[in-house]
Design a protein around this motif. Structure first.
Motif, PDB file in Angstrom:
ATOM      1  N   LYS A   1      -5.268  -1.071  -4.682  1.00  0.00           N
ATOM      2  CA  LYS A   1      -6.440  -0.258  -4.398  1.00  0.00           C
ATOM      3  C   LYS A   1      -6.509   0.014  -2.898  1.00  0.00           C
ATOM      4  O   LYS A   1      -6.048  -0.784  -2.085  1.00  0.00           O
ATOM      5  N   GLU A   2      -7.169   1.120  -2.556  1.00  0.00           N
ATOM      6  CA  GLU A   2      -7.265   1.502  -1.151  1.00  0.00           C
ATOM      7  C   GLU A   2      -7.909   0.393  -0.319  1.00  0.00           C
ATOM      8  O   GLU A   2      -7.490   0.095   0.786  1.00  0.00           O
ATOM      9  N   TRP A   3      -8.952  -0.242  -0.884  1.00  0.00           N
ATOM     10  CA  TRP A   3      -9.722  -1.202  -0.087  1.00  0.00           C
ATOM     11  C   TRP A   3      -9.015  -2.543   0.090  1.00  0.00           C
ATOM     12  O   TRP A   3      -9.420  -3.360   0.898  1.00  0.00           O
ATOM     13  N   GLN A   4      -7.946  -2.796  -0.691  1.00  0.00           N
ATOM     14  CA  GLN A   4      -7.279  -4.095  -0.578  1.00  0.00           C
ATOM     15  C   GLN A   4      -6.442  -4.166   0.680  1.00  0.00           C
ATOM     16  O   GLN A   4      -5.709  -3.238   1.010  1.00  0.00           O
ATOM     17  N   LEU A   5      -6.532  -5.301   1.372  1.00  0.00           N
ATOM     18  CA  LEU A   5      -5.777  -5.456   2.608  1.00  0.00           C
ATOM     19  C   LEU A   5      -4.331  -5.794   2.291  1.00  0.00           C
ATOM     20  O   LEU A   5      -4.054  -6.600   1.412  1.00  0.00           O
ATOM     21  N   THR A   6      -3.431  -5.158   3.042  1.00  0.00           N
ATOM     22  CA  THR A   6      -2.020  -5.496   2.908  1.00  0.00           C
ATOM     23  C   THR A   6      -1.593  -6.270   4.145  1.00  0.00           C
ATOM     24  O   THR A   6      -2.320  -6.314   5.138  1.00  0.00           O
TER      25      THR A   6
ATOM     26  N   ASP B   1      -1.661  -4.035   7.077  1.00  0.00           N
ATOM     27  CA  ASP B   1      -3.010  -3.841   7.646  1.00  0.00           C
ATOM     28  C   ASP B   1      -3.341  -4.967   8.609  1.00  0.00           C
ATOM     29  O   ASP B   1      -3.789  -4.747   9.737  1.00  0.00           O
ATOM     30  N   ASN B   2      -3.114  -6.202   8.129  1.00  0.00           N
ATOM     31  CA  ASN B   2      -3.453  -7.354   8.960  1.00  0.00           C
ATOM     32  C   ASN B   2      -2.614  -7.395  10.232  1.00  0.00           C
ATOM     33  O   ASN B   2      -3.127  -7.708  11.304  1.00  0.00           O
TER      34      ASN B   2
ATOM     35  N   MET C   1      -4.008  -4.535  12.548  1.00  0.00           N
ATOM     36  CA  MET C   1      -5.317  -4.802  13.130  1.00  0.00           C
ATOM     37  C   MET C   1      -5.273  -6.026  14.046  1.00  0.00           C
ATOM     38  O   MET C   1      -5.949  -6.061  15.062  1.00  0.00           O
TER      39      MET C   1
ATOM     40  N   GLY D   1      -3.787 -12.448   9.001  1.00  0.00           N
ATOM     41  CA  GLY D   1      -3.472 -12.888   7.657  1.00  0.00           C
ATOM     42  C   GLY D   1      -2.105 -12.450   7.155  1.00  0.00           C
ATOM     43  O   GLY D   1      -1.559 -11.427   7.569  1.00  0.00           O
ATOM     44  N   ASN D   2      -1.561 -13.260   6.281  1.00  0.00           N
ATOM     45  CA  ASN D   2      -0.300 -12.939   5.641  1.00  0.00           C
ATOM     46  C   ASN D   2      -0.311 -13.605   4.271  1.00  0.00           C
ATOM     47  O   ASN D   2      -0.799 -14.727   4.132  1.00  0.00           O
TER      48      ASN D   2
END
Lengths: 608, 344
Positions: free
Chosen positions: B33-38, B41-42, B45, B115-116
């Protein structure tokens, strides 16, 4: 009436923990009872939020107008004329009285309507019943009144901008005699009356809300939800509500005496005044009395604004670091300490008012003490990040932004609390920079964090992540860009609330600093369009939210993805552990919801 | 023209709407989903946080380098040196280091522990030792601030006691200042706000003979260097604040009260004009004035209003001239007492 029926059912259901199937399909609500005079905490929360968003847009637009005046005094701006008309902005040049009015209303709306009503009203309403496991607020009816008083108050404040003499313009602190005498400034005519009435109505709203929050937290916690298992959000809202209930009545009396002085010829705040070509009869009053009463609310108010934001970020930082919040009990302790101390520091706003200097020394001591719990909080946030698995959702980014602004604005507080150092920067832009960063930015970042984090619970849909990132970076960068340079204006001795700095040659070399502030203010304002789009678009067309999108422990994520009366179908959840069991060793997942029973030999509350 | 703009807006809205439709349709096809962090992304950011920190600190030092020369010149009054010293100690040893270190640690941790999916956070809920540490350290630093701050505050705010002092009353009204000197008898006459009139602008009690030789001046007042100056402040209408930034002096003027502030000027106006820092600062000011087509100016001490008082709050000023005692006496002798002014 369906809702009334439900309310009694709720209390009953809670008291006995009986299985009450809240079959919401039975209720046929009208548009009015569902969307307008709703008694449901979730709807009221959304009403508060949307009202606050609209008010924030108004106040932000005002700030852009006066920032442009400060950067480019005397320039003609067609859009300023379009917004304010020929009377207040002839040819697009802002009128000095209107400048003061904009500054005043900007401050009032931001402090009271957005960061008090908006922040507490939205999140205390949404989260207290959800997170303590209650079916609704203790009194849905008073809760509804709280919103509608807030609405009337906001409408009056907006309405006061459209009257002939303009709105109140004596600064958001409305010190008399300026605010008491219609001869002193046009804004002290009808505009000031409306301001006071609006504030009185606002105080009623705040008290109704606050009492409700306190009672709900104390009485309606579900089984197993000990005070020491409550999420820090709830603690923050509880302490905030107590502060509000204890301090807002003082503002009410403060405003009431001002109303008496204005309309009934009393002399609480007035003495020895000659204005409008005649001496006034008033003798014996003192404006300093007003300042004492005002700041007795005014300083706790700072924490009424800040604590909910700190509560929200405690929750977000812990969840998104996938770690327990560091020092849970120390966090509660420091919030209690901050709450207590906030009642005995108000005099630091008054070092230069002619108040007895000895009294000033007492306030120096108490004010600097408050730095200790604040420092503990900041360090605990940072330690929560340490060795975490930080998930950068937009809510988390705004929370990190909050910690940064809380530190950057907090450290200059050490300077201002020190009366000897305050002498030369009192009422200058150094103060403007300080409180905007520590209170304004921190609280608004906390509010954004809350919106991004709990949007799925509020609107059952997800906000767009990428737009959230974009919004965060624009907001964060431009916020520091606007307010950081203002420290340097303060160091050059520029007073607050000057319509233009061009009348003093000594400030001529500061033009570019003002231009930088204004440029960032404009960029920041446009950045909010990204948020507004994301907010309203996602409300209707965002992706459908799952039940627990952030893998969070707290109770609100155990409710179904629907807005039903009573929050939980069937029994209320039973709580077995604190809210911060993230990445607990020996557990299958990196989160353990509060409803999961403790295993044999497992310890609660951060021990393992 | 307006029609064209309108048309363009309508077309933009339609185009935007279509674009959103495409995005909405395509997101149904994706697994995540678009809102899920990958992880990316982490990573992005987290690095963003680090880059922000670097830019933030660069911005901070850039401001200091560029703007520190626009700060007020060093104190022109005796007590002001203490304030400046305390300010510098607080800023350089507490405020700025704490600001830099804590912000650094915050953004560094955000970056380092980004995060990972392969990582797991460490369960670390509290530590009495650490919490004690950061309760005690701030407390010690604050003790220093409180002790020195209060010591200076008490000295600065003590009642004027120098028998050799000069008392000047600053009278504020919307929107100007009047300074009143005691005259030959060395005593200020009493006041009564009911007697304010066109010829009695500061409301002197005409029945008090002590006031007959008082001297009133506008636009500019003079004080001698090296003598203690006791300022008494009154207001006619609303709260004003007498702010003398170069002397590190400020006090509100409150209707119904007489407030006070004392200071000892240590540099004359002429000396200030020769001060290298001031020369450089004035050069900057005059450069900007030239750009705006304004006359160049020379340095003057100023009295400003620093409490919102109405429409012309931004323009309530008075010059202050500090000069040798000899020049001051010459100036004072030229001023006419109230009685003489009133009878004219």
């Amino acid at each position: 009436m369906g809702t009334k029926h439900t309310a009694t059912e709720l209390e009953h259901g809670h008291a006995t923990h009986h299985d009450h199937a809240h079959d919401h399909d039975e209720h046929h609500e009208t548009f009015v009872s569902k969307y307008v005079f709703s008694m449901d905490h979730k709807m009221i929360s959304r009403q508060f939020l949307i009202t606050a968003v609209i008010m924030a847009c108004v106040a932000m637009t005002m700030s852009v107008i006066f920032r442009m005046q400060l950067a480019w005094p005397g320039e003609k701006f067609a859009f300023v004329n379009a917004l304010l008309g020929d009377k207040w902005a002839k040819d697009g040049i802002l009128d000095p009285n209107m400048y003061l009015a904009l500054v005043t209303i900007h401050g009032t709306i931001m402090v009271f309507m957005v960061l008090t009503g908006g922040l507490s009203g939205t999140f205390a309403n949404l989260l207290i019943p959800y997170q303590v496991g209650a079916r609704d607020m203790a009194s849905g009816f008073l809760n509804m009144l709280s919103y509608w008083f807030f609405f009337v108050s906001s409408a009056l404040m907006l309405g006061s901008c459209f009257i002939e003499d303009g709105p109140a313009s004596g600064g958001w602190t409305v010190y008399p005699p300026l605010s008491a005498l219609p001869e002193a400034i046009p804004g002290s005519k009808l505009g000031m009356t409306l301001w006071l009435v609006s504030m009185a109505v606002f105080i009623i709203s705040s008290l109704l809300g606050g009492l409700n929050y306190i009672i709900t937290v104390i009485n309606l916690r579900t089984k197993g939800m000990k005070m020491t298992r409550m999420p820090l959000t709830v603690w923050a809202f509880l302490i905030t509500a107590i502060l509000g209930v204890l301090s807002f009545p003082v503002l009410f009396s403060c405003a009431l005496l001002l109303i008496f002085d204005r309309s009934m010829g009393t002399s609480f705040y007035l003495s020895d005044i000659y204005i409008g070509g005649r001496p006034l009869d008033n003798v014996g009053g003192s404006p300093i009395l007003f300042e004492h009463l005002f700041w007795f609310l005014g300083h706790p108010e700072v924490y009424i604004v800040l604590l909910p934001a700190l509560g929200i970020t405690s929750e977000v930082i812990s969840t998104m670091s996938r770690k327990p919040i560091f020092g849970y009990r120390a966090m509660i302790g420091s919030m209690l300490a901050i709450g207590f101390l906030s009642f005995i520091v108000w005099g630091h706003h008054m070092y230069m008012t002619g108040m007895n200097p000895f009294l000033g020394s007492v306030f120096v001591f108490t004010t600097l003490l408050i730095a200790i719990p604040s420092a503990v909080k900041a360090f605990n946030y940072i330690t929560t990040l340490w060795k975490g698995n930080v998930q950068f959702t937009p809510a988390m980014m705004f929370s990190i932004g909050l910690v940064s602004s809380f530190i950057s604005g907090g450290v200059t507080g050490i300077i201002l609390a020190d009366s000897a150092l305050d002498i030369n920067v009192h009422d200058t832009y150094f103060v403007v920079a300080h409180f905007h960063i520590v209170m304004g930015l921190s609280a608004i970042f906390g509010m954004f964090a809350g919106v991004y984090h709990w949007f799925p619970k509020m609107f059952l849909r997800m906000m767009n992540k990428k737009l959230g990132f974009l919004h965060f970076w624009i907001t964060f960068i431009s916020a520091y860009g606007v307010f950081f340079p203002q420290h340097f204006l303060g160091l050059a001795g520029v007073p607050r609330r000057y319509y233009t700095n061009s009348n003093f040659p000594m400030f001529d070399n500061l033009v570019d600093i003002n231009e930088i502030c204004t440029a960032f203010a404009i960029i920041g304002a446009f950045g909010q369009v990204v948020f507004l789009f994301n907010f309203f678009y996602s409300m209707f067309r965002g992706e459908k939210a799952p039940q627990n999108p952030w893998n969070s422990n707290t109770l609100e994520w155990t409710t179904p993805v629907a807005h039903i009366h009573g929050n939980w179908p069937g029994k209320l959840p039973v709580v077995h552990r604190w809210a911060y069991d993230y990445s607990k060793p020996g557990q299958e997942h990196d989160f353990v919801p509060q409803t999961v029973p403790l295993a044999e030999g497992e310890h609660d509350g951060g021990e393992h | 023209m307006k029609l064209l703009v309108l048309l363009a807006i309508v077309l933009l809205i339609i185009a935007g709407h279509q674009l959103l439709r495409i995005i909405e349709l395509s997101r149904g096809l994706k697994k995540t989903k678009e809102w899920q962090l990958t992880n990316s992304d982490n990573n992005l950011m987290g690095r963003g946080m680090l880059i922000f920190m670097i830019l933030f600190f660069v911005f901070f030092f850039w401001q200091i380098l560029r703007w520190r020369e626009r700060a007020l010149p060093s104190s022109a009054s005796e007590h002001g040196f203490k304030i400046d010293w305390l300010w510098d100690v607080n800023m350089n040893y507490i405020v700025i280091p704490v600001f830099l270190i804590t912000n650094f640690v915050l953004f560094w941790f955000a970056y380092k522990y980004r995060g990972n999916t392969n990582n797991k956070a460490t369960f670390f809920a509290h530590s009495n030792k650490l919490e004690m540490l950061w309760t005690v350290i701030p407390a010690v630093a604050l003790a220093f601030i409180i002790i020195f701050g209060l010591k200076y505050w008490n000295e600065i705010m003590a009642d004027a006691s120098d028998p050799n002092r000069i008392t000047v009353e600053l009278y504020a009204k919307q929107f100007d200042w009047t300074a009143r000197y005691a005259g030959k008898d060395g005593k200020l006459g009493t006041t009564d706000y009911r007697q304010i009139s066109g010829s009695n602008s500061v409301g002197m009690d005409t029945s008090d003979v002590l006031g007959h030789d008082d001297i009133l001046v506008k636009n500019e007042f003079h004080i001698p260097v090296g003598r203690e100056i006791e300022l008494l402040m009154r207001s006619r209408d609303v709260i004003h604040s007498a702010y003398l930034p170069h002397f590190r002096a400020q006090m509100n003027c409150v209707p119904g009260l007489v407030t006070a502030f004392k200071f000892k000027p240590v540099k004359t106006t002429e000396e200030m004009r020769k001060d290298p820092y001031v020369i450089q600062m004035m050069a900057g000011i005059n450069k900007q004035r030239e750009k705006e087509g304004k006359e160049p100016v020379i340095f003057d001490y100023l009295l400003l209003c620093n409490k919102i008082c109405g429409a012309s709050h931004f323009n309530m000023q008075m010059n202050v001239v500090v000069e040798s005692e000899k020049d001051y006496n010459v100036w004072l002798a030229k001023q006419k007492p109230v009685k003489a002014m009133a009878s004219k």
